[in-house]
Scaffold this active site. Structure first.
Site, short mmCIF file in Angstrom:
data_model
loop_
_atom_site.label_atom_id
_atom_site.label_comp_id
_atom_site.label_asym_id
_atom_site.label_seq_id
_atom_site.Cartn_x
_atom_site.Cartn_y
_atom_site.Cartn_z
N HIS A 186 0.83 -1.20 0.00
CA HIS A 186 0.00 0.00 0.00
C HIS A 186 0.88 1.26 0.00
O HIS A 186 0.75 2.13 -0.86
CB HIS A 186 -0.91 -0.03 1.23
CG HIS A 186 -1.81 1.17 1.39
ND1 HIS A 186 -3.15 1.13 1.13
CD2 HIS A 186 -1.55 2.45 1.76
CE1 HIS A 186 -3.69 2.33 1.33
NE2 HIS A 186 -2.73 3.15 1.73
N GLU A 187 1.77 1.34 0.97
CA GLU A 187 2.61 2.54 1.09
C GLU A 187 3.54 2.68 -0.12
O GLU A 187 3.84 3.78 -0.56
CB GLU A 187 3.42 2.53 2.39
CG GLU A 187 2.57 2.50 3.68
CD GLU A 187 1.50 3.58 3.76
OE1 GLU A 187 1.61 4.60 3.05
OE2 GLU A 187 0.52 3.39 4.50
N HIS B 257 1.80 4.47 -2.83
CA HIS B 257 1.89 5.93 -2.67
C HIS B 257 3.27 6.43 -3.08
O HIS B 257 3.41 7.46 -3.74
CB HIS B 257 1.66 6.32 -1.20
CG HIS B 257 0.24 6.21 -0.74
ND1 HIS B 257 -0.81 6.76 -1.43
CD2 HIS B 257 -0.29 5.65 0.38
CE1 HIS B 257 -1.94 6.52 -0.76
NE2 HIS B 257 -1.65 5.85 0.32
ZN LIG Z 1 -2.97 5.28 1.89
#
Ligand SMILES: [Zn+2]
Length: 602
Positions: free
Chosen positions: A392-393, A396
């Site tokens: 997830h990170e 980003h």
């Molecule tokens: Zn997030």
């Protein structure tokens, strides 16, 4: 008594597992020098006030000077806050954090003339400036995004009066925050060992997942008992917040608070209405999931406090950090070699602060600034959840990398509406990869349930919130008093409609509205649902190797804020004013629900 595991001190963590912030500033001394320079730039910016409308050249020079200040501030800001986050007990970096917070507030106050001055330039003159001065071209969309809502900007004096009331307008939400975070006293309940635990919102979120039914029931009843005692006060704070949103919208000649909130992010209201319509049309899928939950848990009656306990027991998969990185790279290979090279860069260059230490900020995030690498803060544990967090990170971080390397500073960040799409797409790709590579039914059931729970919590639940939020704003707009009874009555019925006939909609849940901080954020929650659904659609296209899917996706990652979010997504292949992307997401939910039903019935 359980023994408390002692966390390492910051200076005991192996260097390889810490982030390397010398790529931001080589030393604290270099930070101090840069900080002093930003403070000087901030002083100088006051001379820019009043110059923006003078000429095309002046406009260009002033914008450049303002953006240079933001850019330099961002860099000192992230250095101080990352140093502070790695050990919040360290007084030196507490001091750095306080310094940059204060400087950021000063800059924001000093530059508050920017929007009003641009709006004060009449549209023909502005168009001529943009035409005459080639160096202004790059700022066209930036200026457009300020002037597009021009019809809703009041005379400077009126705007100044509204701005000056800002603190007073925040009272309702501040009071809710103080009450919810410190004044409310919750009862003591018993944990799985029969030991007393002081209930709080944080402890509640853990106990409600307990596999011991009496524990989660007591937590649920205890928590709502407290909210019930304050329901009239909480109705008053929420009503005050809604009245503020409606008042400010009306003062600016918007039809309602939603129109204003969405116009400020340049998102058409049809995105919101389409979401609510489609989720309602697909509620039977949630009802099926709830019925499955009841059956698997073997309960005669399923209650609201039975919704968060894991269906499939403890996670059957565990990963060390090294194994997690290797798995993430295999899963993300479908994104292509260029994407993967940035994943490797992040994994191999100490851009990640991996393990927990004393004083380290909890949770996880991806950060950094335009002139720094993307950094990630984790609190690593060897489990599947943490593999998802890493992926997830990293979604980003790679998004940030592409944006910062393909856009000028003015568009070097991305809007909230599209931010979570990049991270959630990666999570979906990981889910699909795990389903393709894991054949053990227990493991598959766990992964499927993990996905379905995420979908339930993000698409169904956040849309339920969005529906409630819009209802209370409309009711207030129509002059209906927002009392506790009125809101509970609506919320109770809404909840029963969402979760369907297999669950007992306990009376306490009607009060859920009273404890949700996001209702104080003015039409924010719907973006969780739209983002999750958009990510489901995009990851599907990529996994199925649809022509151009990957290229269009990477173009989205590169686009930053150079276009309105809705247009960025359109270029990536999704028209979010139309229902198709939501229908696609529900199809995936249904397929995975089918498989889980099938697996668990064996
Ligand atoms: Zn997030």
């Amino acid at each position: 008594m359980t023994t408390v595991k002692q966390l390492p001190r910051r200076n005991e963590v192996p260097e390889a597992l810490t982030w390397d912030l010398t790529k931001v500033f080589a030393s604290d001394a270099a930070f101090e020098t840069a900080f002093a320079d930003v403070a000087r730039q901030n002083q100088a910016i006051q001379k820019v006030q009043g110059t923006l409308g003078q000429s095309a050249r002046a406009l260009k020079n002033s914008l450049t000077q303002i953006l240079d200040l933001f850019r330099a501030l961002e860099k000192v800001y992230v250095y101080a806050s990352m140093k502070n986050d790695q050990d919040t007990d360290d007084p030196k970096y507490q001091g750095y954090q306080a310094k940059v917070d204060s400087l950021a507030a000063q800059v924001s106050a000093n530059v508050s003339f920017l929007d009003p001055e641009i709006l004060a330039i009449d549209p023909q003159t502005l168009a001529k400036y943009l035409n005459d001065e080639p160096d202004l071209k790059v700022y066209q969309h930036f200026i457009d995004s300020i002037t597009v809502n021009r019809a809703h900007v009041l005379e400077p004096q009126a705007e100044a009066l509204i701005a000056a009331a800002g603190d007073a307008f925040n009272t309702a939400s501040n009071t809710f925050g103080v009450l919810n975070n410190s004044d409310l006293k919750f009862p003591v309940v018993k944990d799985e060992q029969g030991d007393p635990v002081q209930l709080s919102n944080g402890v509640y979120s853990r106990l409600i997942e307990s596999t011991d039914r009496s524990v989660r029931k007591a937590a649920f009843e205890g928590l709502y008992h407290t909210y019930d005692q304050f329901k009239n006060t909480l109705a008053s704070t929420l009503s005050g917040e809604v009245k503020t949103h409606n008042y400010i919208a009306k003062a600016h000649h918007y039809q309602n608070a939603r129109a204003r909130a969405m116009a400020s992010n340049h998102i058409p209201e049809s995105v919101y209405d389409t979401l609510i319509e489609q989720v309602n049309a697909h509620l039977p899928l949630l009802h099926r999931y709830v019925a499955l939950r009841k059956k698997i848990l073997g309960l005669d009656e399923l209650h609201m406090y039975d919704l968060y306990t894991p269906l499939t027991g403890e996670a059957p998969l565990s990963y060390t950090f090294e194994e997690a990185k290797a798995t993430a790279k295999k899963a993300l290979a479908v994104m292509g070699p260029d994407y993967l090279s940035h994943v490797s860069e992040i994994f191999e260059n100490r851009y990640i602060d991996v393990v927990e230490n004393q004083g380290k900020r909890s949770g996880a995030y991806s950060g950094g600034a335009y002139d720094t690498p993307p950094y990630e803060l984790l609190n690593w544990q060897n489990n599947l959840n943490n593999l998802y967090t890493l992926v997830h990170e990293t979604g980003h971080s790679v998004h940030s990398w592409y944006t910062r390397h393909n856009q000028p500073y003015v568009y070097g960040d991305y809007p909230i509406f599209v931010a979570e799409i990049a991270s959630t797409t990666n999570e979906n790709i990981l889910t699909e990869y795990l389903l393709q590579t894991q054949s053990d039914p227990t493991v598959r059931a766990y992964i499927l349930n993990y996905y379905l729970d995420g979908f339930k919590g993000t698409i169904f639940r956040q849309t339920q919130f969005a529906e409630f939020e819009h209802f209370i704003h409309q009711a207030d707009g129509n002059g209906e008093p927002l009392t506790a009874d009125m809101m509970s009555d609506y919320y109770g019925k809404l909840n029963a409609r969402y979760y369907g006939p297999s669950i007992i909609s306990d009376p306490q849940i009607a009060l859920e509205w009273s404890r949700i901080p996001h209702f104080y954020m003015n039409y924010y929650v719907y973006q969780y649902a739209t983002g999750f659904a958009a990510a489901a659609f995009l990851s599907d296209q990529i996994m199925q190797e649809k022509p151009q899917a990957r290229e269009k996706y990477i173009d989205y990652l590169k686009s930053g804020s150079s276009h309105y979010a809705i247009d960025t997504m359109k270029a990536a292949g999704i028209d979010m004013t139309k229902p198709d992307y939501l229908i696609g997401a529900f199809q995936t939910f249904e397929q995975r629900l089918n498989e889980l039903e099938h697996l668990l019935q064996r």
